[in-house]
Design a protein around this motif. Structure first.
Motif, short mmCIF file in Angstrom:
data_model
loop_
_atom_site.label_atom_id
_atom_site.label_comp_id
_atom_site.label_asym_id
_atom_site.label_seq_id
_atom_site.Cartn_x
_atom_site.Cartn_y
_atom_site.Cartn_z
N PHE A 153 -3.91 4.25 4.56
CA PHE A 153 -2.85 3.20 4.48
C PHE A 153 -3.25 1.69 4.66
O PHE A 153 -2.92 0.91 3.88
CB PHE A 153 -1.60 3.59 5.38
CG PHE A 153 -0.53 2.62 5.27
CD1 PHE A 153 0.10 2.61 3.92
CD2 PHE A 153 -0.02 1.81 6.26
CE1 PHE A 153 1.24 1.70 3.93
CE2 PHE A 153 0.95 1.00 6.07
CZ PHE A 153 1.69 1.08 5.07
N PRO A 154 -4.19 1.59 5.46
CA PRO A 154 -4.48 0.23 6.02
C PRO A 154 -5.17 -0.38 4.41
O PRO A 154 -5.05 -1.59 4.16
CB PRO A 154 -5.38 0.08 7.06
CG PRO A 154 -5.00 1.29 7.82
CD PRO A 154 -4.56 2.40 7.03
N CYS A 155 -6.25 0.48 4.07
CA CYS A 155 -6.86 0.05 2.88
C CYS A 155 -6.04 -0.29 1.66
O CYS A 155 -6.31 -1.11 0.98
CB CYS A 155 -7.72 1.24 2.46
SG CYS A 155 -8.96 0.78 1.15
N HIS A 156 -4.74 0.46 1.48
CA HIS A 156 -3.97 0.35 0.52
C HIS A 156 -2.90 -0.68 0.56
O HIS A 156 -2.18 -1.19 -0.27
CB HIS A 156 -3.18 1.57 0.31
CG HIS A 156 -3.98 2.60 -0.62
ND1 HIS A 156 -3.72 2.85 -1.93
CD2 HIS A 156 -4.89 3.33 -0.35
CE1 HIS A 156 -4.57 3.43 -2.31
NE2 HIS A 156 -5.50 3.99 -1.74
N THR A 157 -2.94 -1.47 1.78
CA THR A 157 -2.03 -2.47 2.24
C THR A 157 -1.93 -3.67 1.10
O THR A 157 -1.08 -4.42 0.94
CB THR A 157 -1.68 -2.85 3.41
OG1 THR A 157 -3.25 -3.37 4.08
CG2 THR A 157 -1.24 -1.93 4.45
N PRO A 158 -3.16 -3.96 0.62
CA PRO A 158 -3.55 -5.16 -0.11
C PRO A 158 -2.54 -5.01 -1.52
O PRO A 158 -2.32 -5.99 -2.21
CB PRO A 158 -4.96 -5.38 -0.46
CG PRO A 158 -5.32 -4.71 0.60
CD PRO A 158 -4.49 -3.50 1.11
N ALA A 159 -2.30 -3.79 -1.79
CA ALA A 159 -1.52 -3.61 -3.22
C ALA A 159 0.03 -3.28 -2.66
O ALA A 159 0.77 -2.60 -3.40
CB ALA A 159 -2.14 -2.11 -3.73
N LYS A 160 0.53 -3.81 -1.61
CA LYS A 160 1.87 -3.54 -1.29
C LYS A 160 2.83 -4.13 -2.46
O LYS A 160 3.89 -3.40 -2.36
CB LYS A 160 2.35 -4.39 0.12
CG LYS A 160 3.47 -4.23 0.83
CD LYS A 160 3.73 -5.00 1.79
CE LYS A 160 4.95 -4.70 2.64
NZ LYS A 160 5.32 -5.55 3.95
#
Lengths: 173, 173
Positions: A155-162
């Motif tokens: 999830f932290p890795c995917h946060t830039p694609a929020k």
């Protein structure tokens, strides 16, 4: 007449189910991912393609991204957030040169899927996974999920694609 | 009873056809390729993925390869030659860096589909295309097929893959 109609639609449904049955078995009985409890979805290899990508550097992979019907519809329609049930699978292989293709093309330039590396799954369930943007994650190598520490990074890795509901992949048109 | 059964299966077939209708329109009315007369198949974008590839060098493309049901079954089963009706589509996009992915990964390493370049089609018809290994070819840019000179190169280029029925792509497992 009503009974016949019921019969007609029952058979129609059965025919559709049989017609849509895949050629290979799924792996739904595999071990689920830690934290999220996500399994490899049955028949995910038969899903439609969202897009392709190339991870250079240390990963050196050639992934194909597939989606179930809910995910594909949302991608095509540009629906955000993705609806509950939408599931995305990233299948990655090593990025290896193709000797055969290169011989035909007359130069070293073609790369194809080598050994399978990981199958990564994202499943949308806005209630169950509310703490991680509504997504449950799984990262499998072969049929075995990675450990808890690995899944804590999803999830932290995917946060830039929020702003795209935490999904990096765009539908390739 | 026989009439009812015919009706049942006619409706079942209709229901299946409707159930399998895609979200986007096909482009079956487009101009056919020279020499072979092959059009872009309707709804090819909904076909299953055979594999992915990366053409470096001058092409600099990131293709995804899809197949219709007949082609996919032959790929999975290792059936050679491919049966008549098998159709393979290679959708290619420019191989472009993904700024968003790279920001998340912390390094320049992710490449994704950019502008669509070509859609290349191979249709198997062992009688109609006997002179070219049983395959009819088409190479489209957008919705327009390339010229005769371009299509004269298709079969010679595919001859190094003769032992795989002229198909370079392997099914990615």
């Amino acid at each position: 007449m009503k009974r016949i109609l019921i019969l007609v639609f029952a058979i129609a449904t059965a025919v559709c189910v049989i017609a849509s049955m895949p050629f290979t078995a799924g792996r739904a009985d595999d071990e689920p991912s830690p934290i999220f409890g996500v399994k490899i979805p049955a028949q995910y290899r038969q899903w439609e393609m969202v897009g392709v990508s190339h991870e250079a550097g240390n990963l050196d992979e050639l992934p194909g991204i597939l989606g179930n019907a809910l995910a594909i519809k949302a991608f095509r329609d540009g629906t955000l957030p993705f609806p509950d049930g939408a599931t995305i699978a990233k299948l990655a292989w090593k990025h290896v040169p193709s000797v055969g293709d290169d011989a035909a093309l007359g130069s070293m330039q073609a790369f194809v899927p080598g050994t399978a590396t990981t199958v990564q799954i994202m499943v949308k369930d806005s209630k169950k996974y509310a703490a991680t943007g509504g997504w449950g994650f799984a990262d499998f190598m072969g049929e075995k999920p990675g450990d808890t520490a690995l899944h804590e990074t999803c999830f932290p890795c995917h946060t830039p694609a929020k702003d795209r509901d935490y999904v990096f992949t765009r539908y390739a048109r």
